[in-house]
Every structure is written in C-alpha cells, then in structure tokens.
Design an enzyme around this catalytic site. Structure first.
Site, PDB file in Angstrom:
ATOM      1  N   SER A  56       0.831  -1.110  -0.031  1.00 41.20           N
ATOM      2  CA  SER A  56       0.000   0.025   0.170  1.00 41.20           C
ATOM      3  C   SER A  56       0.883   1.348  -0.034  1.00 41.20           C
ATOM      4  O   SER A  56       0.582   2.315  -0.493  1.00 41.20           O
ATOM      5  CB  SER A  56      -1.050  -0.064   1.117  1.00 41.20           C
ATOM      6  OG  SER A  56      -0.322  -0.220   2.313  1.00 41.20           O
TER       7      SER A  56
ATOM      8  N   HIS B 277      -5.196  -3.375  -3.009  1.00 44.23           N
ATOM      9  CA  HIS B 277      -4.943  -2.575  -3.943  1.00 44.23           C
ATOM     10  C   HIS B 277      -4.817  -3.267  -5.093  1.00 44.23           C
ATOM     11  O   HIS B 277      -4.197  -2.536  -6.201  1.00 44.23           O
ATOM     12  CB  HIS B 277      -3.467  -1.939  -3.432  1.00 44.23           C
ATOM     13  CG  HIS B 277      -3.544  -0.861  -2.204  1.00 44.23           C
ATOM     14  ND1 HIS B 277      -4.336   0.366  -2.356  1.00 44.23           N
ATOM     15  CD2 HIS B 277      -3.560  -1.104  -1.037  1.00 44.23           C
ATOM     16  CE1 HIS B 277      -4.389   0.906  -1.053  1.00 44.23           C
ATOM     17  NE2 HIS B 277      -3.772   0.047  -0.339  1.00 44.23           N
TER      18      HIS B 277
ATOM     19  N   LYS C 242     -11.767   0.630  -2.098  1.00 45.36           N
ATOM     20  CA  LYS C 242     -10.727   1.326  -2.928  1.00 45.36           C
ATOM     21  C   LYS C 242     -11.180   1.231  -4.677  1.00 45.36           C
ATOM     22  O   LYS C 242     -11.908   2.139  -5.116  1.00 45.36           O
ATOM     23  CB  LYS C 242      -9.425   0.698  -2.771  1.00 45.36           C
ATOM     24  CG  LYS C 242      -9.156   0.685  -1.289  1.00 45.36           C
ATOM     25  CD  LYS C 242      -7.776   0.475  -0.779  1.00 45.36           C
ATOM     26  CE  LYS C 242      -7.371   0.223   0.546  1.00 45.36           C
ATOM     27  NZ  LYS C 242      -7.973   1.082   1.362  1.00 45.36           N
TER      28      LYS C 242
HETATM   29  C1  PLP Z   1      -3.244  -3.193   2.198  1.00 44.95           C
HETATM   30  C2  PLP Z   1      -4.436  -2.918   2.942  1.00 44.95           C
HETATM   31  N1  PLP Z   1      -5.194  -3.836   3.554  1.00 44.95           N
HETATM   32  C3  PLP Z   1      -6.511  -3.650   4.215  1.00 44.95           C
HETATM   33  C4  PLP Z   1      -6.712  -1.928   4.397  1.00 44.95           C
HETATM   34  C5  PLP Z   1      -7.918  -1.564   5.028  1.00 44.95           C
HETATM   35  O1  PLP Z   1      -9.022  -1.578   4.184  1.00 44.95           O
HETATM   36  P1  PLP Z   1     -10.292  -0.451   4.461  1.00 44.95           P
HETATM   37  O2  PLP Z   1      -9.959   0.816   4.297  1.00 44.95           O
HETATM   38  O3  PLP Z   1     -11.288  -1.004   3.740  1.00 44.95           O
HETATM   39  O4  PLP Z   1     -10.476  -0.777   5.984  1.00 44.95           O
HETATM   40  C6  PLP Z   1      -6.001  -0.966   3.725  1.00 44.95           C
HETATM   41  C7  PLP Z   1      -6.201   0.258   3.390  1.00 44.95           C
HETATM   42  O5  PLP Z   1      -5.833   1.140   3.532  1.00 44.95           O
HETATM   43  C8  PLP Z   1      -4.798  -1.396   2.965  1.00 44.95           C
HETATM   44  O6  PLP Z   1      -4.114  -0.618   2.172  1.00 44.95           O
END
Ligand code: PLP
Length: 388
Positions: free
Chosen positions: A178, A206, A237
């Site tokens: 991320s 992502h 996203k």
């Molecule tokens: C790799 C990853 N997993 C999980 C999440 C969490 O997802 P959510 O924003 O739907 O809580 C994010 C969010 O930034 C992320 O980048």
C-alpha cells in the site's frame, strides 16, 4: 490528564509527525474541494473513478428507497440484508471460489480473519511492509509473529525451515503493497506454502479491480486462484464503495462466520452500501477500458516523476511513492504542491519506516492527460524552487 496528553502531542509535533484532518466538501474524484479550495487530487484510492459514478449512486438510492438506511444489528442477529447475501454470491462467482464473506471494512476483515484462524499454538509469517491491519490481526491472534524482510523469499524460506512444533503455519502478504506500490512474489509464496505445509493468505486491497484480465486481482493475473486458500480484498478502493470481502472454501467462510469477532460483534453494513458494491463489481468486469486507462496514466506519471529524478522505488501499480527521507521534507513538499493546486498527502513513520517519509502519489482512471501534465509541472516547479 490534559497536560500528559499535551506533552505527548508536543513530542509528536517536534518529530514532524503531527497529523491533522482536512475537510473535503465535494464528491471524491480527480478534482475535489479541499478546505474550501478546488484542487487536483493525487492521493485517492478510488483507482477506477467509481466512487461518484451515477450507476453506484442509483443502486444505493434504489436500495435506500426499498430497504431504508441503517442495517439494524449485526449480521447474525437481524442485520443480514439480502443485498449482502447477493453481494457475497456475486463475489464468490467473480473470484471463482466456493464462498465469500463480507466484512464492514478491510481493517476489520484482516483483524477478524487472522485472529479467527490463528492462536497461541501457531506462527504467522508476515512481510515487514504488510498493512497495519494485518499487523494488528497478527498481534490480536496471539500467535507467534515472524516478520520477514520485504519480499525476501530466501529469508522467508529460512524462517519456514526453522519453524517446528506449531499447530499451524500461515503466510500473509499484501499482493500490492500500500505504501510502496510494488508487488509480492506470489508464485514463490505459493510454492513455499506448499513445500512447508503453510496456509497462504493474501490481501488484494490495492489489486482488486485493477490487476488481472477481469479485475480479479494479482491472484487472477498470475493464474493462482486454486492455490491461494484465503483471498481478502476491500471494496473501498477500486470498487469506489465501502466494506471488504474474504473469498475461499465453504469451510473457511463457515468458520469465520462462527469465530471472527470483527464479523460477529459489529453492525452490518447498510444495505445500500452492498447494493453499490454489487454495481461496482459489475462495472469492474464489464469495463476493462478503465483498467487500461489507469495503467496508461500510472505508467506515464511514474515515468515522468522518475525523469525528474524522484525515487519511486519498485512501484508497478497506481501507487507511486516519491521518497524524500525525513518527515519534515515530505510535509514541506506536500505543502508546496498544494500551493500549486496539487493535493498529495505526506506519509510518515510509523506508517512507513523511519527515514523513508514520502509522498504517496496515486493516479486514477479518471485523471486526464492534462491533469497528469499539471501534476508533473507542479513537482518540477517545486524542484526548481519556482514560486507557485
Ligand atoms: C493493504 C490494505 N489492507 C487493508 C486495508 C484496510 O481496508 P479498509 O480501508 O477497507 O478498512 C488497507 C487500507 O488502507 C490496505 O491498504
């Protein structure tokens, strides 16, 4: 108490790590109104430009008219709307798995899955740059946490070879990281999981909607659907919505329904959110041209930022890090870009390792050629010390 809190805040401020909230008073999109000013937005995860798509809005509005707004309770009580059930069926079909389960957010999915599947008798192998929600899920599980250097298959194999006496071994990784925008070595992870009898869990937050011929993610792109038993992703996203899913076997989903605390002990998503996600899922499959435009935009922006001399690490996705080092320098660059009408937020420790503060530039399918030109010109202007 107040003075103790103030002291702690002062410490954060002196390290250049103080964060504050900004206010957005427009829909999300390539352009937003930020603290009252219209700016070009280069830090959103709305990769396919779906968050304000009229079709998502219409689906949500129709659901609002038919189902109301709040969901009333947790899924296991009376909050399990038919919209969520349909969304899960469609997600399972899309991911080609036996079943899928929707969580209220990606954070809650990771925390819930990991703490449900692992306990004190187990060991989890986690990439050092995995998302915070994965780290928190590992900690909450009380399993032993063995973190391996970023994407380092040889180091991971060394750890796997050393692990004995555990009930269960689980490898977990983001498929697209991320903050770095690079990708996990999925084929090698699948091989190691098989060789060392470990479970493999991937987080496609992502990658979902972006990678793979139909937008199924990196697992689809690599043709590894049958080899990855725990496939998690978010709907917040590329899908432009909210919530998250895990796809896998019927037994996996059944066990999570019965044991994942962040699923059991929270109110269900509003049905309208699930309805919008279903529409997004259809668009992801029917409009591959969005993925193509996104790839073109990302390739161009990355190339031009590199040409200006910025370090973009090993990014191969719409996440393009511009690493500057110290936290203050990242905040300063972000401020100067904003003076030029370009919004990119600074990312600092602890979100990224010490000394690697950066701007996390993200591009979407909605950005125009002209938007990208303006973004690159703003970076060049800051670099050359020109006045905004
Ligand atoms: C790799 C990853 N997993 C999980 C999440 C969490 O997802 P959510 O924003 O739907 O809580 C994010 C969010 O930034 C992320 O980048």
């Amino acid at each position: 108490m107040r003075s103790a809190l103030r002291q702690e805040l002062d410490k954060i401020k002196t390290g250049g790590l103080y964060r504050s909230l900004r206010e957005v008073s427009s829909p999300q999109g390539r352009e937003i109104v930020l603290d009252g000013n219209r700016v070009l937005n280069f830090c959103s995860n709305d990769y396919l430009g779906l968050s304000a798509d009229p079709r998502l809005l219409a689906a949500a509005q129709q659901s609002l008219a038919q189902r109301g707004f709040g969901s009333g309770s947790a899924r296991l009580v009376c909050g399990n709307s038919d919209e969520q059930v349909l969304l899960e069926k469609e997600l399972a079909r899309f991911k080609k798995t036996e079943a899928a389960l929707v969580f209220s957010s990606g954070y809650m999915a990771n925390v819930g899955i990991l703490s449900a599947l692992c306990g004190r008798e187990d060991v989890i192998f986690s990439d050092k740059l995995n998302h915070a929600s994965i780290v928190d899920g590992c900690v909450l599980s009380r399993a032993e946490l063995w973190r391996y250097p970023h994407r380092d298959i040889i180091a991971l194999e060394g750890l796997l070879a050393k692990a004995s006496g555990f009930r269960r071994k689980l490898i977990v990784t983001d498929t697209v990281f991320s903050m770095d925008g690079d990708i996990a070595p999925l084929k090698d992870l699948v091989r190691l999981a098989k060789e060392y009898d470990a479970w493999l869990m991937v987080d496609e937050a992502h990658a979902f909607g972006i990678f793979g011929p139909t937008g199924g993610g990196r697992v689809e792109e690599e043709g590894l659907g049958q080899d990855v038993p725990i496939q998690m992703g978010t709907l917040s996203k590329a899908a432009g919505s909210y919530g998250a899913y895990v796809a896998g076997s019927e037994e996996l989903i059944d066990l999570l329904i019965n044991t994942a605390r962040s699923f059991i002990f929270t109110t269900a998503l509003p049905p309208a959110v699930a309805a919008a996600s279903r529409t997004a899922l259809r668009i992801i499959q029917e409009e591959p041209e969005r993925r193509e435009r996104l790839r073109r935009n990302a390739d161009r922006l990355r190339r031009e930022l590199q040409r200006l001399g910025f370090d973009t690490l090993e990014s191969v996705s719409p996440i393009i890090p511009v690493v500057v080092g110290e936290a203050e320098a990242a905040v300063d660059l972000s401020r100067r870009l904003l003076e030029r009408g370009i919004f990119v937020s600074a990312v600092r420790p602890p979100t990224v390792p010490q000394g690697s503060a950066r701007l996390r530039v993200t591009v979407t399918a909605a950005h125009t050629e002209d938007d990208i030109t303006r973004c690159v010109e703003a970076f060049a202007g800051v670099l050359n010390g020109r006045k905004a």
